[in-house]
Write a protein that holds these residues in place. Structure first.
Motif, PDB file in Angstrom:
ATOM      1  N   ARG A  89       1.899 -12.286   0.075  1.00 47.50           N
ATOM      2  CA  ARG A  89       1.533 -10.910   0.418  1.00 47.50           C
ATOM      3  C   ARG A  89       0.111 -10.615  -0.043  1.00 47.50           C
ATOM      4  N   GLU A  90      -0.225 -11.119  -1.231  1.00 42.68           N
ATOM      5  CA  GLU A  90      -1.558 -10.868  -1.761  1.00 42.68           C
ATOM      6  C   GLU A  90      -2.609 -11.541  -0.884  1.00 42.68           C
ATOM      7  N   ASP A 132      -3.029  -9.399   2.159  1.00 44.61           N
ATOM      8  CA  ASP A 132      -3.825  -8.195   1.892  1.00 44.61           C
ATOM      9  C   ASP A 132      -5.304  -8.517   1.766  1.00 44.61           C
ATOM     10  N   ARG A 163      -8.469  -7.282   4.034  1.00 39.59           N
ATOM     11  CA  ARG A 163      -9.641  -6.615   3.487  1.00 39.59           C
ATOM     12  C   ARG A 163     -10.907  -7.348   3.899  1.00 39.59           C
TER      13      ARG A 163
END
Lengths: 202, 85
Positions: free
Chosen positions: B54-55, B58, B62
Motif C-alpha cells: 500500500r505504501e 501511495d 504521489r
C-alpha cells in the motif's frame, strides 16, 4: 538469507532503472491514471531487475507476469499460464494430502489439543501469504518463508527509495515555483522536524 | 515432510522463524519471543507485506502527481543520485 543481500547496491540499481523509465514516461503525454499505472509497473520491474534472479523466485515471477501482460496476447503465453495453474493446483493438492497424513512442521509448533485448528489456520494463512508474494504459488512452506524474508527486505528498500525520490522532487518543485513559505522558513532558520538537515544539499 | 528437502531440524526452523520475526515491525516482537505460533507469524507477515504494498502504491501515486507538474527533468536525476551516495 539466501542469495545476494546488498541493500545499497539494490537501492542504486532500483533507482537507476526507475529513473530511466520515469524519463521515458515524461517524454510521452499521458493522463494521470496512465502515468500512475506506468510508474507502478516501472517500480515493479525496477525491483525485479535490481534484485536479479539468483536466490529468489519473486523477481522472475514479476518479470514474466509483466511481460505477459504488456505484450499482445499470445497463444503460447496463455498456454504457459494455464500449465502453471495446473501445476500449482496439483502441488497444492499433493501438499494438502501429505499434511493430512503426516505432521507438517507447522503442526508441531502447536499444542496437541489444538493441533487441528492450528493446522487449518496455518494452511489458510500460508495460502494468503502465497498470494502476496510473486511466484509464491509454487513454493513449499520453507521456501516460502525464505522468499518472504527476501521480499520484505527488498520492499523496505523500495519504499525508502521512493520516499526519498518524492521528497527530492517535491523540494525541487517547491523551489522552482518559488513559494514564499519555504524561503521564509529558510530565512528564519526554523528547523523542520523531518527535513531539517536535508535542506542543505539543495 | 517433503522428501526433496531432506530432514529439517527444529533448530533451522526456529532460526528461520526468529529471522522472519526480526524483519517485522517492532509491535510484533514485544510479544512472546520464540513461542509465538506459526499462524500468528504468518498473519503478521501477510499484513506487513500488504501495508508495504500500500505504501509503495501511495508513493507511486504521489510521484506521478509530482511528475505531471514538472517541467525539466534532468537536474532531478543528479539530485536524486546524490541522495544515495
Amino acid at each position: 538469507m539466501r542469495g545476494p543481500c546488498n541493500t545499497m547496491a539494490f537501492k542504486q540499481g532500483f533507482l537507476g532503472s526507475l529513473l530511466l523509465s520515469l524519463q521515458s514516461c515524461k517524454a510521452t503525454m499521458m493522463s494521470l491514471e496512465e502515468r500512475k499505472r506506468a510508474i507502478k509497473s516501472s517500480a515493479d520491474i525496477a525491483m525485479a531487475t535490481a534484485r536479479g534472479v539468483t536466490g529468489a523466485r519473486w523477481p522472475r515471477a514479476i518479470l514474466s507476469s509483466s511481460s505477459s501482460s504488456s505484450s499482445s496476447p499470445c497463444k503460447t503465453q496463455g498456454k504457459v499460464r494455464r500449465c502453471k495453474n495446473i501445476v500449482r493446483r496439483y502441488h497444492c493438492h499433493k501438499r494438502r494430502r501429505r499434511d493430512g497424513n503426516g505432521t507438517s512442521f507447522f503442526a508441531r509448533t502447536a499444542s496437541s489439543s489444538s493441533a487441528e485448528v492450528a493446522r487449518r489456520l496455518v494452511k489458510k494463512r500460508t495460502r494468503v501469504l502465497r498470494r502476496m508474494i510473486p511466484g509464491g504459488e509454487l513454493l513449499d512452506e520453507i521456501s516460502l518463508l525464505h522468499e518472504a524474508m527476501d521480499y520484505v527486505v527488498h520492499l523496505h528498500a523500495e519504499v525508502d527509495v521512493l520516499r526519498r525520490v518524492s521528497k527530492a522532487l517535491r523540494r525541487r518543485s517547491d523551489a522552482s515555483s518559488g513559494r514564499s513559505a519555504s524561503s521564509a522558513q529558510l530565512h528564519e532558520g526554523t528547523v523542520q522536524v523531518s527535513g531539517g538537515s536535508e535542506l542543505n544539499p539543495c | 515432510m517433503s522428501s526433496r528437502r531432506g530432514r529439517i531440524t527444529d533448530e533451522e526452523i526456529n532460526e528461520l522463524i526468529s529471522k522472519l520475526q526480526a524483519l517485522l515491525p517492532e509491535s510484533s516482537r514485544s510479544r512472546a519471543a520464540s513461542r509465538s505460533s506459526a499462524s500468528k507469524l504468518l498473519k503478521e507477515t501477510c499484513s506487513y507485506i500488504k501495508s508495504l504494498h500500500r505504501e509503495v502504491d501511495d508513493l507511486s501515486d504521489r510521484l506521478s502527481e509530482l511528475m505531471s507538474t514538472m517541467d525539466d527533468n534532468s537536474p532531478q536525476a543528479e539530485i536524486i543520485r546524490s541522495l544515495l551516495r
